[in-house]
Design an enzyme around this catalytic site. Sequence first.
Site, PDB file in Angstrom:
ATOM      1  N   ASP A 194       0.882  -1.162   0.000  1.00  0.00           N
ATOM      2  CA  ASP A 194       0.000   0.000   0.000  1.00  0.00           C
ATOM      3  C   ASP A 194       0.928   1.222   0.000  1.00  0.00           C
ATOM      4  O   ASP A 194       2.094   1.111   0.378  1.00  0.00           O
ATOM      5  CB  ASP A 194      -0.871  -0.050   1.262  1.00  0.00           C
ATOM      6  CG  ASP A 194      -1.672   1.213   1.441  1.00  0.00           C
ATOM      7  OD1 ASP A 194      -2.378   1.603   0.487  1.00  0.00           O
ATOM      8  OD2 ASP A 194      -1.601   1.820   2.530  1.00  0.00           O
TER       9      ASP A 194
ATOM     10  N   ASP B 182      -0.025   5.088   0.878  1.00  0.00           N
ATOM     11  CA  ASP B 182      -0.214   6.062   1.962  1.00  0.00           C
ATOM     12  C   ASP B 182      -0.187   5.359   3.317  1.00  0.00           C
ATOM     13  O   ASP B 182      -0.987   4.462   3.578  1.00  0.00           O
ATOM     14  CB  ASP B 182      -1.567   6.775   1.794  1.00  0.00           C
ATOM     15  CG  ASP B 182      -1.611   7.638   0.535  1.00  0.00           C
ATOM     16  OD1 ASP B 182      -0.661   8.397   0.309  1.00  0.00           O
ATOM     17  OD2 ASP B 182      -2.602   7.542  -0.204  1.00  0.00           O
TER      18      ASP B 182
ATOM     19  N   ARG C  96     -11.590   8.520  -2.064  1.00  0.00           N
ATOM     20  CA  ARG C  96     -11.899   9.949  -1.880  1.00  0.00           C
ATOM     21  C   ARG C  96     -13.399  10.176  -1.678  1.00  0.00           C
ATOM     22  O   ARG C  96     -13.812  10.878  -0.753  1.00  0.00           O
ATOM     23  CB  ARG C  96     -11.415  10.729  -3.109  1.00  0.00           C
ATOM     24  CG  ARG C  96     -11.371  12.228  -2.881  1.00  0.00           C
ATOM     25  CD  ARG C  96     -10.903  12.947  -4.136  1.00  0.00           C
ATOM     26  NE  ARG C  96      -9.666  12.389  -4.655  1.00  0.00           N
ATOM     27  CZ  ARG C  96      -9.209  12.574  -5.891  1.00  0.00           C
ATOM     28  NH1 ARG C  96      -9.891  13.318  -6.746  1.00  0.00           N
ATOM     29  NH2 ARG C  96      -8.069  12.020  -6.290  1.00  0.00           N
TER      30      ARG C  96
ATOM     31  N   SER D 275      -5.372   5.584  -4.012  1.00  0.00           N
ATOM     32  CA  SER D 275      -5.227   6.998  -4.362  1.00  0.00           C
ATOM     33  C   SER D 275      -5.078   7.206  -5.860  1.00  0.00           C
ATOM     34  O   SER D 275      -4.312   6.522  -6.532  1.00  0.00           O
ATOM     35  CB  SER D 275      -3.998   7.579  -3.657  1.00  0.00           C
ATOM     36  OG  SER D 275      -3.750   8.880  -4.130  1.00  0.00           O
ATOM     37  N   ARG D 276      -5.797   8.208  -6.360  1.00  0.00           N
ATOM     38  CA  ARG D 276      -5.640   8.604  -7.765  1.00  0.00           C
ATOM     39  C   ARG D 276      -4.398   9.478  -7.939  1.00  0.00           C
ATOM     40  O   ARG D 276      -4.048   9.859  -9.050  1.00  0.00           O
ATOM     41  CB  ARG D 276      -6.882   9.358  -8.236  1.00  0.00           C
ATOM     42  CG  ARG D 276      -8.091   8.459  -8.328  1.00  0.00           C
ATOM     43  CD  ARG D 276      -9.348   9.239  -8.644  1.00  0.00           C
ATOM     44  NE  ARG D 276     -10.479   8.340  -8.694  1.00  0.00           N
ATOM     45  CZ  ARG D 276     -11.024   7.884  -9.821  1.00  0.00           C
ATOM     46  NH1 ARG D 276     -10.555   8.272 -10.982  1.00  0.00           N
ATOM     47  NH2 ARG D 276     -12.036   7.052  -9.781  1.00  0.00           N
TER      48      ARG D 276
HETATM   49  C1  BG6 Z   1      -5.650   6.152   0.261  1.00  0.00           C
HETATM   50  C2  BG6 Z   1      -5.613   6.987   1.531  1.00  0.00           C
HETATM   51  O1  BG6 Z   1      -4.394   5.657  -0.013  1.00  0.00           O
HETATM   52  O2  BG6 Z   1      -6.089   6.947  -0.833  1.00  0.00           O
HETATM   53  C3  BG6 Z   1      -6.986   7.620   1.769  1.00  0.00           C
HETATM   54  O3  BG6 Z   1      -5.266   6.173   2.631  1.00  0.00           O
HETATM   55  C4  BG6 Z   1      -7.410   8.416   0.534  1.00  0.00           C
HETATM   56  O4  BG6 Z   1      -6.923   8.452   2.911  1.00  0.00           O
HETATM   57  C5  BG6 Z   1      -7.389   7.514  -0.684  1.00  0.00           C
HETATM   58  O5  BG6 Z   1      -8.722   8.942   0.722  1.00  0.00           O
HETATM   59  C6  BG6 Z   1      -7.755   8.259  -1.967  1.00  0.00           C
HETATM   60  O6  BG6 Z   1      -6.762   9.200  -2.238  1.00  0.00           O
HETATM   61  P1  BG6 Z   1      -6.829  10.305  -3.369  1.00  0.00           P
HETATM   62  O7  BG6 Z   1      -5.417  10.805  -3.460  1.00  0.00           O
HETATM   63  O8  BG6 Z   1      -7.281   9.645  -4.635  1.00  0.00           O
HETATM   64  O9  BG6 Z   1      -7.817  11.345  -2.924  1.00  0.00           O
HETATM   65 MG    MG Z   2      -2.682   3.125   3.600  1.00  0.00          MG
END
Ligand code: BG6
Ligand code: MG
Length: 220
Positions: free
Chosen positions: A8, A10, A48, A115-116
């Site tokens: 993973d 973040d 998100r 996450s994007r």
């Molecule tokens: C995850 C994070 O990796 O990505 C979340 O732990 C976050 O907190 C999610 O909401 C989506 O991220 P992003 O950058 O697409 O808004």
């Molecule tokens: Mg994480």
Amino acid sequence: MTRGVIFDLDGVLVSTDELHYRAWQSLAQQEGIDFDRRTNDRLRGVSRMESLHIILEQAPRTYSRQQRLSLADRKNETYRALLEGIGPADVMAGARELLAALTERGISVAVASSSRNARLILERIELLDRFDAVVDGNDVTRAKPHPEGFLTAAHRLGCRPEECLVFEDAAAGIEAARRAGMRVFGIGTPQRLPGVRPLAAGLAEVTVEQVLNAGEGTLS
Ligand code: BG6
Ligand code: MG
């Protein structure tokens, strides 16, 4: 037998939690929504739009679908501005060393993130070219806890799910990895990830032997 390791992003490879928190906090303030660190903890590993859904539980008004999309965009603009400030120094302790040791032993490595912004973050911390595959929020239609991201990463590595070990810091991600049929190594505290074994506070505590010797059935 571990042939592939999926990380993973973040909270495992880089600590972006505080930046997500500040961006959501700024949006909540603008909209007059109560938001604190306890609510923020529920956003870990969550997409998100799902994060926004959780935050809007405290909203004094309702929002149309269009308005919710615009709120999510606004949060992302603030978040991306904050990401301008991150760099190689923000890589979590032990991550580079573990990646190097795994690659040296012929283990394939991937990122599977909700996450994007994952590729942008990996570029900024100068880790993008260290992975054999990167799956982010743009590559999947169903976010964690759905297993799609991990299964896509394994497929791109050419590994079967049971040959993969996942490093995750979020309950949603741990559920996703288990549903994918993979072994999971938790990153975090027992308070945040109760019952998850094995568990380490960070990648600096994990040895390559632990990863290699994690036989099928010995990890949950
Ligand atoms: C995850 C994070 O990796 O990505 C979340 O732990 C976050 O907190 C999610 O909401 C989506 O991220 P992003 O950058 O697409 O808004
Ligand atoms: Mg994480």
